[in-house]
Design a protein around this motif. Structure first.
Motif, PDB file in Angstrom:
ATOM      1  N   GLU A   1       0.679  -1.535  -0.110  1.00 50.39           N
ATOM      2  CA  GLU A   1      -0.009  -0.213   0.049  1.00 50.39           C
ATOM      3  C   GLU A   1       0.562   1.499   0.334  1.00 50.39           C
ATOM      4  OE1 GLU A   1      -3.075  -0.030   3.001  1.00 50.39           O
ATOM      5  OE2 GLU A   1      -3.576  -2.012   2.719  1.00 50.39           O
ATOM      6  N   ILE A   2       1.902   1.050   0.511  1.00 48.82           N
ATOM      7  CA  ILE A   2       3.079   2.527   0.616  1.00 48.82           C
ATOM      8  C   ILE A   2       3.572   2.575  -0.774  1.00 48.82           C
ATOM      9  CG2 ILE A   2       5.524   3.397   1.660  1.00 48.82           C
ATOM     10  CD1 ILE A   2       4.579   1.785   3.838  1.00 48.82           C
ATOM     11  N   MET A   3       3.249   1.518  -1.533  1.00 53.25           N
ATOM     12  CA  MET A   3       4.736   1.360  -2.585  1.00 53.25           C
ATOM     13  C   MET A   3       3.507   2.395  -3.895  1.00 53.25           C
ATOM     14  SD  MET A   3       7.480   0.645  -1.746  1.00 53.25           S
ATOM     15  CE  MET A   3       8.483   0.683  -3.445  1.00 53.25           C
ATOM     16  N   ARG A   4       2.419   1.662  -3.680  1.00 53.10           N
ATOM     17  CA  ARG A   4       0.577   2.099  -4.598  1.00 53.10           C
ATOM     18  C   ARG A   4       0.695   3.954  -4.056  1.00 53.10           C
ATOM     19  NH1 ARG A   4      -2.859  -2.075  -6.175  1.00 53.10           N
ATOM     20  NH2 ARG A   4      -4.844  -0.031  -6.431  1.00 53.10           N
ATOM     21  N   GLU A   5       1.522   4.225  -3.347  1.00 49.09           N
ATOM     22  CA  GLU A   5       0.580   5.598  -3.190  1.00 49.09           C
ATOM     23  C   GLU A   5       2.075   6.678  -3.560  1.00 49.09           C
ATOM     24  OE1 GLU A   5      -1.121   7.544  -1.278  1.00 49.09           O
ATOM     25  OE2 GLU A   5      -2.829   5.395  -0.944  1.00 49.09           O
ATOM     26  N   HIS A   6       3.227   5.693  -4.140  1.00 51.65           N
ATOM     27  CA  HIS A   6       4.178   6.301  -5.340  1.00 51.65           C
ATOM     28  C   HIS A   6       5.687   6.732  -4.310  1.00 51.65           C
ATOM     29  CE1 HIS A   6       6.232   8.400  -8.671  1.00 51.65           C
ATOM     30  NE2 HIS A   6       6.288   6.951  -9.202  1.00 51.65           N
ATOM     31  N   ILE A   7       5.119   5.993  -2.832  1.00 51.32           N
ATOM     32  CA  ILE A   7       6.056   7.231  -1.549  1.00 51.32           C
ATOM     33  C   ILE A   7       7.351   5.488  -1.987  1.00 51.32           C
ATOM     34  CG2 ILE A   7       6.059   6.762   0.813  1.00 51.32           C
ATOM     35  CD1 ILE A   7       4.660   8.836   0.024  1.00 51.32           C
ATOM     36  N   PHE A   8       8.412   6.239  -1.788  1.00 50.98           N
ATOM     37  CA  PHE A   8       9.265   5.091  -1.693  1.00 50.98           C
ATOM     38  C   PHE A   8      10.989   5.214  -0.733  1.00 50.98           C
ATOM     39  CE2 PHE A   8       8.215   5.784  -6.706  1.00 50.98           C
ATOM     40  CZ  PHE A   8       8.026   4.647  -6.741  1.00 50.98           C
ATOM     41  N   PRO A   9       9.897   4.467   0.465  1.00 44.06           N
ATOM     42  CA  PRO A   9      11.245   4.956   1.822  1.00 44.06           C
ATOM     43  C   PRO A   9      12.482   3.628   0.936  1.00 44.06           C
ATOM     44  CG  PRO A   9       9.016   4.015   2.737  1.00 44.06           C
ATOM     45  CD  PRO A   9       9.227   3.415   0.455  1.00 44.06           C
ATOM     46  N   ALA A  10      13.776   4.873   1.438  1.00 38.90           N
ATOM     47  CA  ALA A  10      14.866   4.308   0.730  1.00 38.90           C
ATOM     48  C   ALA A  10      14.986   3.047   1.721  1.00 38.90           C
ATOM     49  CB  ALA A  10      16.442   5.493   1.562  1.00 38.90           C
ATOM     50  N   VAL A  11      14.767   2.814   2.474  1.00 39.45           N
ATOM     51  CA  VAL A  11      15.326   1.305   2.455  1.00 39.45           C
ATOM     52  C   VAL A  11      13.683   0.972   3.682  1.00 39.45           C
ATOM     53  CG1 VAL A  11      16.132  -0.143   4.876  1.00 39.45           C
ATOM     54  CG2 VAL A  11      17.114   1.177   4.042  1.00 39.45           C
ATOM     55  N   ILE A  12      13.384  -0.687   2.999  1.00 35.54           N
ATOM     56  CA  ILE A  12      11.829  -1.658   3.594  1.00 35.54           C
ATOM     57  C   ILE A  12      12.642  -2.768   3.836  1.00 35.54           C
ATOM     58  CG2 ILE A  12      10.285  -1.834   3.208  1.00 35.54           C
ATOM     59  CD1 ILE A  12       9.359   0.118   1.722  1.00 35.54           C
ATOM     60  N   ARG A  13      12.805  -3.311   5.022  1.00 37.18           N
ATOM     61  CA  ARG A  13      13.352  -4.691   5.164  1.00 37.18           C
ATOM     62  C   ARG A  13      12.264  -5.250   5.970  1.00 37.18           C
ATOM     63  NH1 ARG A  13      18.587  -5.372   3.025  1.00 37.18           N
ATOM     64  NH2 ARG A  13      18.688  -7.406   4.668  1.00 37.18           N
ATOM     65  N   ILE A  14      11.303  -6.281   5.429  1.00 36.75           N
ATOM     66  CA  ILE A  14      10.242  -6.988   5.968  1.00 36.75           C
ATOM     67  C   ILE A  14      11.168  -8.867   6.721  1.00 36.75           C
ATOM     68  CG2 ILE A  14       8.127  -8.512   6.304  1.00 36.75           C
ATOM     69  CD1 ILE A  14       7.122  -7.214   3.961  1.00 36.75           C
ATOM     70  N   TYR A  15      11.367  -8.780   8.285  1.00 31.83           N
ATOM     71  CA  TYR A  15      12.017 -10.473   8.780  1.00 31.83           C
ATOM     72  C   TYR A  15      10.613 -11.343   8.520  1.00 31.83           C
ATOM     73  CZ  TYR A  15      15.865  -6.985   8.636  1.00 31.83           C
ATOM     74  OH  TYR A  15      17.032  -6.392   8.151  1.00 31.83           O
ATOM     75  N   ASP A  16      10.939 -12.334   8.195  1.00 36.51           N
ATOM     76  CA  ASP A  16      10.255 -13.699   8.997  1.00 36.51           C
ATOM     77  C   ASP A  16      10.665 -13.467  10.492  1.00 36.51           C
ATOM     78  OD1 ASP A  16      11.788 -14.774   8.955  1.00 36.51           O
ATOM     79  OD2 ASP A  16      11.310 -16.093   7.141  1.00 36.51           O
ATOM     80  N   ALA A  17       8.985 -14.199  10.748  1.00 33.67           N
ATOM     81  CA  ALA A  17       9.498 -14.576  12.368  1.00 33.67           C
ATOM     82  C   ALA A  17      10.754 -15.127  12.699  1.00 33.67           C
ATOM     83  CB  ALA A  17       7.973 -15.636  12.971  1.00 33.67           C
ATOM     84  N   ASP A  18      11.611 -16.309  11.986  1.00 32.27           N
ATOM     85  CA  ASP A  18      12.283 -16.871  12.482  1.00 32.27           C
ATOM     86  C   ASP A  18      13.324 -15.428  11.972  1.00 32.27           C
ATOM     87  OD1 ASP A  18      11.309 -19.163  12.717  1.00 32.27           O
ATOM     88  OD2 ASP A  18      12.335 -20.270  11.391  1.00 32.27           O
ATOM     89  N   GLU A  19      13.391 -14.739  11.337  1.00 30.74           N
ATOM     90  CA  GLU A  19      14.734 -13.893  11.306  1.00 30.74           C
ATOM     91  C   GLU A  19      14.241 -12.737  12.289  1.00 30.74           C
ATOM     92  OE1 GLU A  19      15.653 -12.157   7.439  1.00 30.74           O
ATOM     93  OE2 GLU A  19      16.314 -14.902   6.882  1.00 30.74           O
ATOM     94  N   THR A  20      13.310 -12.059  12.896  1.00 30.04           N
ATOM     95  CA  THR A  20      12.719 -11.415  13.663  1.00 30.04           C
ATOM     96  C   THR A  20      13.229 -11.587  15.023  1.00 30.04           C
ATOM     97  OG1 THR A  20      10.420 -10.263  12.782  1.00 30.04           O
ATOM     98  CG2 THR A  20      11.481 -10.024  14.890  1.00 30.04           C
ATOM     99  N   LEU A  21      13.690 -13.204  14.895  1.00 38.22           N
ATOM    100  CA  LEU A  21      14.134 -13.794  15.871  1.00 38.22           C
ATOM    101  C   LEU A  21      15.544 -13.868  16.867  1.00 38.22           C
ATOM    102  CD1 LEU A  21      12.938 -15.296  18.644  1.00 38.22           C
ATOM    103  CD2 LEU A  21      13.344 -17.830  17.423  1.00 38.22           C
ATOM    104  N   ARG A  22      16.035 -14.005  14.942  1.00 36.33           N
ATOM    105  CA  ARG A  22      17.441 -13.979  15.434  1.00 36.33           C
ATOM    106  C   ARG A  22      17.843 -12.817  15.259  1.00 36.33           C
ATOM    107  NH1 ARG A  22      17.586 -17.613  10.732  1.00 36.33           N
ATOM    108  NH2 ARG A  22      18.551 -15.906   9.117  1.00 36.33           N
ATOM    109  N   HIS A  23      17.603 -11.364  14.912  1.00 35.59           N
ATOM    110  CA  HIS A  23      18.106 -10.482  14.723  1.00 35.59           C
ATOM    111  C   HIS A  23      17.348  -8.912  15.449  1.00 35.59           C
ATOM    112  CE1 HIS A  23      20.325 -11.502  10.997  1.00 35.59           C
ATOM    113  NE2 HIS A  23      18.880 -11.278  10.170  1.00 35.59           N
ATOM    114  N   PHE A  24      15.985  -9.303  15.856  1.00 34.01           N
ATOM    115  CA  PHE A  24      15.307  -8.412  17.028  1.00 34.01           C
ATOM    116  C   PHE A  24      15.116  -8.495  18.638  1.00 34.01           C
ATOM    117  CE2 PHE A  24      15.307  -6.846  12.749  1.00 34.01           C
ATOM    118  CZ  PHE A  24      15.726  -5.733  12.713  1.00 34.01           C
ATOM    119  N   ASP A  25      15.794  -9.525  18.874  1.00 37.48           N
ATOM    120  CA  ASP A  25      14.903 -11.291  20.058  1.00 37.48           C
ATOM    121  C   ASP A  25      15.217  -9.868  21.346  1.00 37.48           C
ATOM    122  OD1 ASP A  25      17.885 -11.284  20.317  1.00 37.48           O
ATOM    123  OD2 ASP A  25      17.600 -12.577  21.362  1.00 37.48           O
TER     124      ASP A  25
END
Ligand code: FAD
Length: 492
Positions: free
Chosen positions: A264-288
């Motif tokens: 929905e953000i991209m549809r608004e023609h909004i371009f954050p320079a960085v976007i990163r989605i971490y799945d549940a396993d990677e969220t646990l690994r990097h953001f516990d």
């Protein structure tokens, strides 16, 4: 010590250079004694790139591919002299930059001569009015970005391998940086370039804002992975250094919620320079350490540029996240990402434990994004010996995304590390194709993907082979890649 006594993985593809002493003498005569080497220490340095399986092989005393002559040309005349000899004697040549490629692109599977581009390291100049910089392609990424920053600009191309990759390697592999959702991939950033074709002819594409002058031939060389010639100089877009940065993070109940918010953000023609989605396993690994992200899907954003626009982008980004059940986690997760974004020790920790791991990036349109993620994870979990499969989404477009999968495990009984590696790779690529994805978003084809090119391109691969034959009649440029299947095993 004779390297030929070692286990060389791609041994069966090699043809030894005839009259090597005479050829070495001729090269030294033509391009200078110090620019040519056959020393064992130099040969050893060019036997592999940074493919993770090559690290496992090194631990076992195995060699990926074995070149015979190393060259460091200092100018285009030197490259042309090397190509004269290589064409006459039908010796393979492999362009080599910083060796940070991860799919075997720079591995000399058929031996031959390495053309190392590191001496092409001059930053030729910035054009402020055109917002461009012209560089020789052996220029190291971090050196270029630091230079641009010191003059008040950014190149906007910040791959995780910034410290260990070159402009030429980026162009050759259609690279993508961490800030690509705003600034684009390298094919969006390049404005012009100079090349030397396999025959030794020079060709140049002048920097131009846009053109309608027939099919755009320059595009054909971007992503050609050292098979169609050597890029010697490039002109790239640059940007004024951002006035403001907004650091935003949200944790979502599911990966689908997060994909919806970012779409929905991209549809608004909004371009954050960085976007990163971490799945549940990677969220646990990097953001516990982030309490609110427990059992959730962490998503970070960096909006940057003109202050007033950044404020607006931040407002819309927050609205879309909150409208999709996102929980605001503040700026700390993004600070953590900035602190750790070049840390890659995780992957090199595996080989000493005989664990085989790798990362595979693929692309997909939005309507198949969720399906692709679940299909790849489910299929990889079924591979015998698999211990881990996880993903993050790191590149976003109004029409789709780039996924980045990580796998790791140990070979089942009777299987080699290479068997397990190939099985995981083939499983992920097969599931990607079956889910409507493309087999690579930015690491390229190299060796690991070449046997899937007929599926990816269908009839297009035959057309590509005709171009290759026309441009490189002696097939000396990086043979065994893109158009040829170098892996002979693995379940397809
Ligand atoms: C830890 C790590 C993180 C990474 N992160 C990213 C990332 O964020 N984004 C990304 O896109 N990639 C990433 N990579 C992959 C890699 O860094 C890129 O593919 C990079 O573009 C390779 O550049 P290089 O200069 O090291 O090229 P090399 O590995 O030396 O060569 C790569 C290929 O390019 C060809 N080549 C090199 N120079 C030229 C030239 N001048 N003309 C023609 N052909 C040439 C070679 O023949 C070879 O086929 C990462 C790799 C590692 C190890």
């Amino acid at each position: 010590m004779d390297f030929n006594d070692f286990d060389i993985i791609y041994q069966e593809k090699r043809a030894l250079i005839k009259n090597k002493d005479k050829i070495v003498a001729e090269l030294k005569q033509n391009i200078g004694e110090k620019n040519v080497s056959t020393k064992q220490i130099d040969i050893l340095a060019y036997t592999k790139d940074t493919s993770l399986i090559a690290m496992n092989w090194t631990m076992e005393g195995k060699i990926a591919g074995l070149p015979e002559i190393i060259t460091w040309p200092a100018n285009t005349s030197h490259i042309i002299e090397i190509l004269k000899v290589a064409n006459r004697e039908k010796i393979p040549v492999v362009p080599y930059a910083e060796g940070s490629g991860v799919v075997g692109g720079a591995i000399p599977v058929k031996g031959g001569i390495i053309i190392d581009m590191k001496r092409f390291n001059k930053i030729i100049g910035i054009n402020n009015k055109n917002l461009s910089v012209t560089v020789q392609t052996g220029t190291n990424g971090m050196n270029l970005e630091r230079y641009l920053n010191s003059k008040g600009y950014t190149g906007g191309h910040i791959p995780q391998s910034l410290y260990t990759s070159s402009v030429g390697g980026w162009i050759a592999h259609r690279a993508a940086g961490q800030f690509s959702s705003k600034y684009g991939k390298i094919e969006d950033i390049i404005l012009g370039m100079k090349l030397i074709l396999p025959t030794g002819d020079k060709i140049k594409f002048d920097p131009m804002a846009r053109a309608a002058t027939g099919p755009q031939l320059d595009k054909y060389f971007i992503g050609s992975e050292g098979t169609l010639g050597i890029v010697t100089e490039a002109t790239l877009k640059i940007w004024p250094y951002p006035e403001k940065r907004a650091l935003i993070s949200y944790a979502f109940p599911t990966i689908e919620d997060s994909l919806n918010a970012t779409r929905e953000i991209m549809r608004e023609h909004i371009f954050p320079a960085v976007i990163r989605i971490y799945d549940a396993d990677e969220t646990l690994r990097h953001f516990d350490h982030i309490e609110k992200a427990k059992n959730k899907v962490m998503t970070i954003f960096v909006c940057e540029g003109n202050e007033r626009l950044v404020d607006l982008e931040e407002t819309i980004t927050r609205e879309k996240c909150e409208g999709n059940s996102g929980i605001d986690c503040g700026k700390e997760p993004v600070d953590h990402w900035f602190e750790t974004r070049f840390k890659v020790t995780e992957t090199s920790m595996f080989p000493p434990y005989r664990i085989v791991a790798d990362t595979i990036e693929v692309a997909v349109m939005w309507d198949d994004a969720s399906k692709l993620y679940h299909s790849v994870v489910e299929a990889t979990e079924k591979v015998e010996g698999n211990l881990l499969v996880s993903a993050h989404v790191s590149h976003f477009y109004p029409n789709g995304v780039g996924f980045y999968f990580t796998f790791g495990g140990v070979p089942g009984k009777g299987k080699s590390q290479f068997d397990f590696y190939k099985e995981c790779w083939n499983t992920i690529i097969k599931a990607t194709l079956e889910s409507g994805g493309s087999i690579s978003h930015h690491h390229g084809i190299g060796i690991n993907r070449s046997h899937w090119m007929d599926k990816e391109w269908d009839g297009g691969l035959e057309v590509m082979k005709k171009f290759k034959d026309a441009l490189d009649p002696n097939n000396i440029f990086n043979p065994g890649k893109i158009y040829e299947k170098t892996w002979n095993g693995g379940d397809k």
